[in-house]
Design an enzyme around this catalytic site. Structure first.
Site, short mmCIF file in Angstrom:
data_model
loop_
_atom_site.label_atom_id
_atom_site.label_comp_id
_atom_site.label_asym_id
_atom_site.label_seq_id
_atom_site.Cartn_x
_atom_site.Cartn_y
_atom_site.Cartn_z
N HIS A 111 -0.58 9.18 -10.35
CA HIS A 111 -1.75 8.31 -10.23
C HIS A 111 -2.77 9.04 -9.37
O HIS A 111 -2.43 9.58 -8.33
CB HIS A 111 -1.32 7.00 -9.57
CG HIS A 111 -2.35 5.91 -9.67
ND1 HIS A 111 -3.53 5.96 -8.98
CD2 HIS A 111 -2.37 4.76 -10.38
CE1 HIS A 111 -4.24 4.87 -9.26
NE2 HIS A 111 -3.55 4.13 -10.12
N ARG A 115 -12.06 1.56 -8.84
CA ARG A 115 -13.03 2.26 -9.69
C ARG A 115 -13.59 1.33 -10.76
O ARG A 115 -14.76 1.43 -11.13
CB ARG A 115 -12.37 3.50 -10.31
CG ARG A 115 -12.19 4.62 -9.30
CD ARG A 115 -11.29 5.73 -9.83
NE ARG A 115 -9.89 5.38 -9.71
CZ ARG A 115 -8.93 5.76 -10.55
NH1 ARG A 115 -9.25 6.48 -11.61
NH2 ARG A 115 -7.69 5.41 -10.36
#
Lengths: 249, 603
Positions: free
Chosen positions: B236, B256
């Site tokens: 990740h 994000r």
């Protein structure tokens, strides 16, 4: 490198004693890091429960300097390291080994609370329409990570051992989440009074203080449930109304 | 003669995360007698860590979404190595699985007209992730747990399986121990479902907890089932990196999705510099367009921060290598900047990302509404796993099923965020359904007591050895070698060194000793887990050596490009007759015409 002393409870089934371990301390460390370091280097069989190490699973509950806390969220820089940091198991549950207690009582309780019962779907495709604000009220309760620190600190359980009569703050929050769920049509008010001992809570708010998720347990969950119980069973006007309307009690 | 406690069930489920619980509910609802074995307490599995949401093409926010788009997104994300039938089933069934959760009490965030709200996420063309703030996984596992306990599941908390048992070619059950007392247990069952999650503990920097030692992968492999796509480990892109003790803890992609941007030490949005051709048509041309996308503008394309995880992780690593990293060797993830665009930005961030806000505040003294976070890649997810039939989730071993992270097929070379929660619902349900059907047609298999005796003897050996290797030290050494030699960027020489080191550590694991007795002895458990960890580490390394190209999460420095001769096949690992690892490249069956057409249309 700086060091600190950790005074950890070692023993089985309630029998045991504190044992001191000195461990290195580095920037940002939490109590669970120190316990792991001690486990890896000095006490391989030290029993401790943990999982996510990020305050999300509620496994590593313990009493640190006598305060019920999650070990993974207690940073060493919040503790006075000039004296030993005590780490002991929770007190409201049977002791198993070292820092681990038998919390199975909690799992058994949940089965006794009547399950979620949704109203008929709102739309023909079987879905519901719910306003965000109605969701939010209950989301607070559903944040609970089941660390059982609130159960540990509740004097009804911790000091008076009334596990038979009282389900404790965690399960009052659980019942509140069901009772205030925008879709639920179940009724747990009578059980709350008769089976779950809500009257035993005298609102000292210790549970709210230790909740790592900052759930306002007493004010937002327990007090409104108490009000429902009072309205149902102790309000003379509505009792009279019920007598004449023959509705359920 | 060994001593153990015996149990009998129709279906035994190993693992109590989302996939295991969903499978158990299905068995129970069909009237099967089911046991769930949980390595930890119930409700603590890694599913609780899932933050962003569950992907399902319900089209509540953007009605252009459909299972077809979700299918195409999943295939593209998996670099066309995914099992297309699984990707089809997943995209079609995910919406029903999410709605079912609501009927069981889950409370998702809502749209203004009161339906389930969906958010943007990396690699998904439309807002698709049903979510509850940034704690969707907790909501899911609690809903499954609370629904399940009223169905009469037998839950064995804090039990660990050490071996699967077979009767000839079919499954007969499992043998393991309980943590509390260290007693052995025989679980006889007509069918077994593996739902054990991932292998993150094979790496030093990981978002996974102690449980994720690849048990299901290893159990299946040693029982003769094939594993597939094991070279694809998802790193990740955004884990915490400072302070050291929190290194690896996940920072949700939701940051994000809500407008957070990645910058290097020069303040540059480096993600705009390298956009893969496969995504060029779907990526914003300007920072302004990217911002509009995060705010729901349907005509805007997504910012490059929301490209697939493999790509973002490599870009971050590149910036750091080139000397443009943050002070502690990562890059900056900045959500605080949105205050330039939104009134009450701080409140907005706290409401949309509450657990991220608390995580940084409490663990790193950082207020994410005011300052950027430092982030870097962390080992997160195993795309590979047990090779299963797409419809029934049954492995090569009759009666042995697998679902969720420990199964392979849906994610191919790279998993899209949000597709794991939907994966475990869709395939957890199917595994439960087909395992029940299998159990109805078959009786209990016979158990060989010699096997139990040797398993017990093997498990107790660490107590008999004195003063040799420390199990924690062996585990740490393995994590170091996997992190350094079989990590985000790989090359042959380093991986050959890793294999050599794994061989040494295997020998060391046969020498480890533990102190104390059998009751809740963490050292003992760590010693036993080494067997699975070493097995999966070797499989990952060998599979990564076999794939001499770069694709998705698997990046080879010595073969940095895609190679079409590998593009059409999966690397499959089986245990050979002499106990050796046997690797083959198996061609992917040609995609059905109608599905191929969808892929073409969505390009």
């Amino acid at each position: 490198m700086a060091t600190a002393t950790f005074r950890i409870w070692r023993g089985e089934k309630g029998q045991g004693k504190f044992q001191d371990y000195t461990s290195e301390v580095s920037a940002g460390m939490v109590v669970l890091d120190a316990v792991h370091q001690i486990q890896a280097e000095q006490a391989g069989d030290l029993a401790v429960r943990w999982n996510c190490k990020a305050g999300k699973c509620g496994s590593c509950s313990a009493e640190i300097n006598r305060m019920p806390k999650l070990m993974c969220m207690t940073r060493l820089n919040t503790l006075p390291l000039e004296r030993p940091v005590t780490v002991e198991p929770m007190k409201a549950f049977p002791h198993m080994r070292d820092l681990v207690t038998d919390v199975s009582w909690n799992y058994g309780l949940k089965k006794r609370i009547p399950k979620f019962q949704p109203r008929q779907p709102d739309a023909s495709d079987g879905t519901w329409r719910i306003a965000q604000e109605d969701v939010e009220r209950v989301q607070e309760f559903r944040k609970c990570i089941e660390c059982f620190l609130c159960q540990d600190v509740c004097h009804v359980l911790r000091d008076h051992h009334m596990h038979e009569q009282f389900i404790g703050p965690r399960f009052l929050v659980y019942a509140a989440a069901l009772e205030m769920h925008p879709l639920d049509v179940g009724d747990r008010v009578e059980s709350l009074r008769k089976d779950f001992g809500i009257g035993l809570c005298n609102i000292t708010k210790c549970c709210t203080k230790v909740c790592p998720e900052n759930i306002t347990i007493t004010d937002n969950a327990i007090v409104p449930l108490k009000e429902r119980v009072v309205d149902r069973f102790f309000d003379p006007l509505s009792n009279l109304f019920r007598v004449f309307s023959n509705s359920k009690t | 003669m060994s001593e153990y406690i015996a149990h009998e069930h129709d279906v035994l489920i190993i693992g109590a995360g989302g996939a295991g619980l969903r499978a158990a509910i299905e068995v129970s609802a069909a009237g099967g007698k089911v046991a769930v074995i949980s390595k930890s307490l119930l409700g603590k599995a890694h599913t609780v860590m899932a933050e962003g949401g569950v992907a399902a093409a319900m089209g509540n926010v953007d009605d252009r979404d459909s299972w077809r788009v979700h299918f195409a997104d999943t295939m593209r994300g998996g670099q066309y190595l995914s099992n297309w039938r699984m990707a089809e089933v997943h995209a079609k069934e995910a919406p029903a699985r999410v709605r079912e959760l609501e009927a069981w009490g889950a409370l998702f965030d809502r749209t203004s007209d009161g339906r389930i709200l969906q958010r943007n996420f990396g690699g998904h063309r439309y807002p698709r992730l049903a979510h509850v703030g940034d704690r969707t996984g907790l909501e899911m596992i609690r809903t499954l747990q609370d629904h399940g306990i009223h169905l009469g599941l037998d839950v064995f908390m804090e039990h660990t399986v050490v071996t699967l048992l077979k009767d000839g070619e079919r499954i007969a059950g499992a043998f393991g121990y309980d943590r509390e007392r260290g007693r052995f247990h025989l679980f006889r069952a007509k069918a077994v479902v593996l739902a054990t999650g991932g292998i993150g503990r094979a790496y030093k920097i990981t978002s996974n907890s102690w449980e994720y030692t690849g048990d299901g992968h290893s159990l299946a492999y040693h029982a003769g089932a094939a594993l597939m796509d094991m070279e694809f480990v998802q790193f990740h892109p955004t884990g915490m990196i400072w302070p050291p003790s929190v290194r690896g803890i996940l920072v949700t992609e939701g940051v994000r999705g809500e407008g957070g941007v990645l910058r290097n030490r020069n303040g540059e949005r480096f993600m705009f510099k390298d956009i893969p051709p496969l995504y060029a048509n779907q990526t914003a041309d300007t920072e302004e367009e990217g911002w509009r996308y995060t705010q729901g503008d349907k005509n805007a394309k997504r910012p490059p921060e929301l490209l697939t995880r493999d790509h973002v992780a490599r870009c971050i690593r590149h910036e750091v290598r080139e000397g443009r990293g943050s002070p502690h060797g990562g890059v900056f993830l900045d959500i605080a900047w949105i205050k330039e665009r939104l009134p009450n930005a701080a409140e907005y961030i706290k409401k949309k990302l509450p657990s991220m806000y608390h995580q940084f505040k409490q663990l790193a003294d950082i207020d994410i509404t005011q300052e950027p976070m430092e982030v870097g890649p962390t080992t997160h997810y195993m795309m590979g796993g047990v090779k299963v039939d797409a419809d029934s989730e049954m492995s090569d071993v009759a009666g042995l099923f697998a679902a969720g992270e420990c199964a392979a097929g849906l994610h191919g070379a790279n998993r899209l965020g949000g597709n794991s929660l939907s994966d475990l619902l869709v395939f957890g349900k199917r595994a439960g359904e087909y395992a029940t059907a299998y159990a109805k047609e078959n009786s209990l298999g016979a158990v060989n007591t010699d096997e139990l005796e040797s398993a017990e003897k093997w498990a107790l050996q660490p107590f008999e050895r004195k003063g040799s290797d420390n199990p924690y030290a062996v585990q740490h050494a393995l994590q170091d070698v996997m992190q350094e030699r079989v990590g985000i960027v790989r090359q042959e020489q380093e991986m050959l060194q890793a294999l050599e080191r794994i061989r040494e550590l295997k020998a060391a694991s046969d020498r480890v000793s533990v102190d104390g007795n059998r009751e809740y002895n963490a050292g003992w458990h760590t010693a036993l887990d080494l067997h699975s960890l070493l097995t999966v580490s070797e499989i990952v390394t060998r599979a990564a050596l076999e794939r001499k190209e770069s694709r998705g999460a698997h990046f080879r420095d010595d073969f940095p490009a895609k190679d079409e001769q590998y593009g059409g096949c999966n690397v499959v690992v089986r245990k050979g007759a002499g106990g050796e690892m046997h690797l083959t490249r198996e061609p992917i069956p040609p995609m059905r015409d109608d599905l191929q057409q969808i892929v073409q249309e969505m390009k």
